[in-house]
Write a protein that holds these residues in place. Sequence first.
Motif, PDB file in Angstrom:
ATOM      1  N   ALA A  31     -16.912   2.513 -76.890  1.00  0.00           N
ATOM      2  CA  ALA A  31     -16.281   1.494 -76.050  1.00  0.00           C
ATOM      3  C   ALA A  31     -14.952   1.028 -76.655  1.00  0.00           C
ATOM      4  N   ALA A  32     -14.826   1.163 -77.985  1.00  0.00           N
ATOM      5  CA  ALA A  32     -13.592   0.770 -78.668  1.00  0.00           C
ATOM      6  C   ALA A  32     -12.627   1.944 -78.819  1.00  0.00           C
ATOM      7  N   GLY A  33     -12.911   3.068 -78.134  1.00  0.00           N
ATOM      8  CA  GLY A  33     -11.977   4.181 -78.109  1.00  0.00           C
ATOM      9  C   GLY A  33     -12.269   5.345 -79.026  1.00  0.00           C
ATOM     10  N   MET A  34     -13.329   5.281 -79.820  1.00  0.00           N
ATOM     11  CA  MET A  34     -13.640   6.377 -80.743  1.00  0.00           C
ATOM     12  C   MET A  34     -14.256   7.538 -79.957  1.00  0.00           C
ATOM     13  N   PRO A  35     -13.605   8.711 -79.964  1.00  0.00           N
ATOM     14  CA  PRO A  35     -14.173   9.865 -79.266  1.00  0.00           C
ATOM     15  C   PRO A  35     -15.367  10.444 -80.026  1.00  0.00           C
ATOM     16  N   ALA A  36     -16.022  11.428 -79.427  1.00  0.00           N
ATOM     17  CA  ALA A  36     -17.142  12.119 -80.085  1.00  0.00           C
ATOM     18  C   ALA A  36     -16.625  12.685 -81.401  1.00  0.00           C
ATOM     19  N   HIS A  37     -17.381  12.437 -82.473  1.00  0.00           N
ATOM     20  CA  HIS A  37     -16.893  12.811 -83.802  1.00  0.00           C
ATOM     21  C   HIS A  37     -18.031  12.910 -84.803  1.00  0.00           C
ATOM     22  N   ILE A  38     -17.730  13.540 -85.915  1.00  0.00           N
ATOM     23  CA  ILE A  38     -18.609  13.540 -87.080  1.00  0.00           C
ATOM     24  C   ILE A  38     -17.830  12.817 -88.170  1.00  0.00           C
ATOM     25  N   THR A  39     -18.357  11.699 -88.626  1.00  0.00           N
ATOM     26  CA  THR A  39     -17.681  10.876 -89.615  1.00  0.00           C
ATOM     27  C   THR A  39     -17.699  11.550 -90.979  1.00  0.00           C
ATOM     28  N   LEU A  40     -16.562  11.500 -91.663  1.00  0.00           N
ATOM     29  CA  LEU A  40     -16.479  11.952 -93.050  1.00  0.00           C
ATOM     30  C   LEU A  40     -16.472  10.745 -93.984  1.00  0.00           C
ATOM     31  N   GLU A  88     -24.979  22.055 -87.450  1.00  0.00           N
ATOM     32  CA  GLU A  88     -25.553  23.146 -88.252  1.00  0.00           C
ATOM     33  C   GLU A  88     -24.477  24.191 -88.450  1.00  0.00           C
ATOM     34  N   PRO A  89     -24.135  24.523 -89.654  1.00  0.00           N
ATOM     35  CA  PRO A  89     -24.686  23.950 -90.884  1.00  0.00           C
ATOM     36  C   PRO A  89     -24.084  22.565 -91.148  1.00  0.00           C
ATOM     37  N   ALA A  90     -24.847  21.735 -91.836  1.00  0.00           N
ATOM     38  CA  ALA A  90     -24.393  20.391 -92.192  1.00  0.00           C
ATOM     39  C   ALA A  90     -23.647  20.378 -93.522  1.00  0.00           C
ATOM     40  N   GLU A  91     -23.959  21.329 -94.377  1.00  0.00           N
ATOM     41  CA  GLU A  91     -23.405  21.304 -95.734  1.00  0.00           C
ATOM     42  C   GLU A  91     -21.878  21.287 -95.789  1.00  0.00           C
ATOM     43  N   PRO A  92     -21.159  22.039 -94.950  1.00  0.00           N
ATOM     44  CA  PRO A  92     -19.689  21.937 -95.032  1.00  0.00           C
ATOM     45  C   PRO A  92     -19.171  20.524 -94.781  1.00  0.00           C
ATOM     46  N   PHE A  93     -19.829  19.764 -93.932  1.00  0.00           N
ATOM     47  CA  PHE A  93     -19.413  18.378 -93.695  1.00  0.00           C
ATOM     48  C   PHE A  93     -19.692  17.517 -94.928  1.00  0.00           C
ATOM     49  N   ARG A  94     -20.858  17.712 -95.545  1.00  0.00           N
ATOM     50  CA  ARG A  94     -21.160  16.979 -96.773  1.00  0.00           C
ATOM     51  C   ARG A  94     -20.129  17.291 -97.850  1.00  0.00           C
ATOM     52  N   ASP A 116     -27.644   9.023 -99.229  1.00  0.00           N
ATOM     53  CA  ASP A 116     -27.459  10.411 -98.807  1.00  0.00           C
ATOM     54  C   ASP A 116     -26.393  10.511 -97.723  1.00  0.00           C
ATOM     55  N   ILE A 117     -25.636  11.600 -97.777  1.00  0.00           N
ATOM     56  CA  ILE A 117     -24.659  11.903 -96.743  1.00  0.00           C
ATOM     57  C   ILE A 117     -25.371  12.755 -95.697  1.00  0.00           C
ATOM     58  N   VAL A 118     -25.507  12.226 -94.489  1.00  0.00           N
ATOM     59  CA  VAL A 118     -26.174  12.927 -93.400  1.00  0.00           C
ATOM     60  C   VAL A 118     -25.170  13.098 -92.264  1.00  0.00           C
TER      61      VAL A 118
END
Length: 186
Positions: A31-40, A88-94, A116-118
């Motif tokens: 609602a505040a403008g953040m698009p679909a994303h994976i947070t780092l 998937e895979p999640a590890e590159p994001f971690r 943990d970083i998930v």
Amino acid sequence: MSSRESALAVLVPEAESLVKPFRDRYDPSAAAGMPAHITLLYPFKPPEDVDDVLVEQLRACLARIAPFRFALAPIRRFPTEVLYLAPEPAEPFRQLTLVIWSLFPETPPYGGRWPDIVPHLSVARLVDERQLDGIANDLAQASKGKLPIHATAAEVALMDNRSGRWLVRASLGLGPARPLDKIGIS
């Protein structure tokens, strides 16, 4: 969220058609403008502390890391409040989070609240577990034939909300360099 923040995220426009109706209704960041994303990294730095030197440090760091492909498929939940799609895979994001965090150790993921970083793409945030169960069922129905969603992490968005809405302040490309496991992060 405080009123003036920044974040580093991998935007996932490929997921918008599926998750936007849910995020618009059940995720305050959408609602505040953040698009679909994976947070780092969130929170990152106060927007007023982000200058050209810091952006160039980020750019140089990220240029050493090769883009990577991923898929969003499993629908999962944290024990409380958050329904999400898992990459998937999640590890590159971690690993990407760890590389950036090592450059800015004063900015732990989520302020250090969780050990943990998930990596995840949030779809809904609610404290009502029964309502979250219903949303999970609705998402499962809506996602039939649409998952997995395939995407490539080729850049990191530096976002801030100093205008009152989340906006991309800088797009920082991942380089043609080495995979994360080849740059000393494991």
